[in-house]
Design an enzyme around this catalytic site. Structure first.
Site, PDB file in Angstrom:
ATOM      1  N   GLU A 140      15.578   3.005 -33.851  1.00  0.00           N
ATOM      2  CA  GLU A 140      16.289   1.804 -34.286  1.00  0.00           C
ATOM      3  C   GLU A 140      17.312   2.173 -35.352  1.00  0.00           C
ATOM      4  O   GLU A 140      17.152   3.167 -36.055  1.00  0.00           O
ATOM      5  CB  GLU A 140      15.324   0.760 -34.858  1.00  0.00           C
ATOM      6  CG  GLU A 140      14.866  -0.306 -33.877  1.00  0.00           C
ATOM      7  CD  GLU A 140      15.985  -1.221 -33.410  1.00  0.00           C
ATOM      8  OE1 GLU A 140      17.056  -1.230 -34.048  1.00  0.00           O
ATOM      9  OE2 GLU A 140      15.791  -1.927 -32.405  1.00  0.00           O
TER      10      GLU A 140
ATOM     11  N   ASP B  80      22.193  -4.540 -27.151  1.00  0.00           N
ATOM     12  CA  ASP B  80      23.293  -5.422 -27.545  1.00  0.00           C
ATOM     13  C   ASP B  80      24.392  -5.339 -26.488  1.00  0.00           C
ATOM     14  O   ASP B  80      24.903  -4.254 -26.205  1.00  0.00           O
ATOM     15  CB  ASP B  80      23.835  -4.970 -28.908  1.00  0.00           C
ATOM     16  CG  ASP B  80      24.832  -5.944 -29.515  1.00  0.00           C
ATOM     17  OD1 ASP B  80      25.466  -6.705 -28.754  1.00  0.00           O
ATOM     18  OD2 ASP B  80      24.986  -5.938 -30.746  1.00  0.00           O
TER      19      ASP B  80
ATOM     20  N   THR C 273       9.206  -6.784 -23.011  1.00  0.00           N
ATOM     21  CA  THR C 273       9.519  -6.732 -24.436  1.00  0.00           C
ATOM     22  C   THR C 273       9.429  -8.145 -25.012  1.00  0.00           C
ATOM     23  O   THR C 273       9.270  -9.121 -24.280  1.00  0.00           O
ATOM     24  CB  THR C 273      10.938  -6.193 -24.672  1.00  0.00           C
ATOM     25  OG1 THR C 273      11.882  -7.179 -24.231  1.00  0.00           O
ATOM     26  CG2 THR C 273      11.172  -4.894 -23.909  1.00  0.00           C
TER      27      THR C 273
ATOM     28  N   TYR D 142      11.900  -9.827 -26.322  1.00  0.00           N
ATOM     29  CA  TYR D 142      13.047 -10.559 -25.795  1.00  0.00           C
ATOM     30  C   TYR D 142      12.825 -10.958 -24.340  1.00  0.00           C
ATOM     31  O   TYR D 142      13.163 -12.069 -23.925  1.00  0.00           O
ATOM     32  CB  TYR D 142      14.314  -9.703 -25.891  1.00  0.00           C
ATOM     33  CG  TYR D 142      15.026  -9.763 -27.207  1.00  0.00           C
ATOM     34  CD1 TYR D 142      15.284 -10.972 -27.834  1.00  0.00           C
ATOM     35  CD2 TYR D 142      15.464  -8.602 -27.827  1.00  0.00           C
ATOM     36  CE1 TYR D 142      15.955 -11.029 -29.044  1.00  0.00           C
ATOM     37  CE2 TYR D 142      16.136  -8.640 -29.042  1.00  0.00           C
ATOM     38  CZ  TYR D 142      16.380  -9.861 -29.645  1.00  0.00           C
ATOM     39  OH  TYR D 142      17.046  -9.908 -30.843  1.00  0.00           O
ATOM     40  N   GLU D 143      12.288 -10.051 -23.569  1.00  0.00           N
ATOM     41  CA  GLU D 143      12.088 -10.310 -22.146  1.00  0.00           C
ATOM     42  C   GLU D 143      11.194 -11.517 -21.917  1.00  0.00           C
ATOM     43  O   GLU D 143      11.491 -12.378 -21.081  1.00  0.00           O
ATOM     44  CB  GLU D 143      11.485  -9.074 -21.484  1.00  0.00           C
ATOM     45  CG  GLU D 143      11.288  -9.196 -19.993  1.00  0.00           C
ATOM     46  CD  GLU D 143      10.827  -7.893 -19.374  1.00  0.00           C
ATOM     47  OE1 GLU D 143      10.342  -7.935 -18.232  1.00  0.00           O
ATOM     48  OE2 GLU D 143      10.953  -6.838 -20.030  1.00  0.00           O
TER      49      GLU D 143
END
Length: 221
Positions: free
Chosen positions: A68, A123, A199, A201-202
């Site tokens: 990250e 992103d 994830t 987000y997923e």
């Protein structure tokens, strides 16, 4: 991903430096880091750590690295990982984190360092002038090809239509990769969902009925 600065993360990372990889301008020796010769996989943009922690717990004989840009996010992810391993009464010996940028991967790691690379919900950099920052821009694809073993795989997932189309376009500009999976609607494909690890987000995007793309490519060198 963006996350507001959390004051506790710096101290937490300092206290748990064993689980962090530091780059000191020399190639990182993965055998020395993990003290074994096991296969090693890299997630670029590991977010809060759900995906890579689940993988590491399922595959204790494989090494994992979560990368990250933000130390705050790394602190959150590492805390989550340690808690999950503790909950399952396992020592976290096969998962490390580090902070850096994808542009620098070839400087940090030798060729053929990784068996698999994961790009999850990167992103999309939607503005046209930022296209070179997208992590599937051909320059990055060349970097991944270098640090990945021959016939190793890169897995990419996104909910962003434009980033998916851009990725396909970039893959068509290079002969270093072969597309082996091109799922334009992951959650309507039971075969590809069998071993899917979502994830954060997923899960959020799927519950919002957003389409999820998945591409798997093989490194031909």
């Amino acid at each position: 991903m963006r996350l507001r600065k959390k004051n506790w993360t710096d101290d937490f990372l300092n206290q748990h430096s064993f689980y962090l990889i530091n780059y000191n301008n020399k190639k990182i020796d993965l055998k020395q880091i993990f003290l074994n010769n096991n296969p090693t996989c890299l997630e670029i943009g590991s977010g809060k750590g759900q995906f890579i922690t689940t993988l590491a717990l399922k595959n204790l004989n494989t090494n994992y690295i979560g990368m990250e840009k933000s130390s705050t996010i790394t602190g959150v992810a590492l805390k989550k990982s340690l808690k999950e391993f503790e909950n399952q009464l396992k020592d976290m010996t096969n998962l490390k984190y580090f902070n850096n940028f994808a542009e620098d991967l070839s400087q940090m790691f030798s060729s053929d360092s990784f068996n698999k690379i994961y790009l999850n919900f990167s992103d999309p950099w939607p503005k046209t002038r930022h296209y070179k920052k997208r992590l599937t821009y051909v320059k990055f694809l060349d970097i991944y090809s270098d640090i990945l073993i021959k016939n190793g795989y890169l897995e990419f997932k996104t909910d962003n239509d434009s980033l998916y189309n851009f990725t396909i376009e970039q893959l068509n500009l290079t002969n270093k990769w072969e597309i082996v999976i091109n799922a334009t609607d992951l959650y309507n494909n039971t075969e590809f969902l069998k071993d899917n690890i979502p994830t954060e987000y997923e899960t959020k995007f799927h519950l919002a009925n957003k389409n999820i793309y998945k591409i798997v490519i093989k490194n031909l060198k």
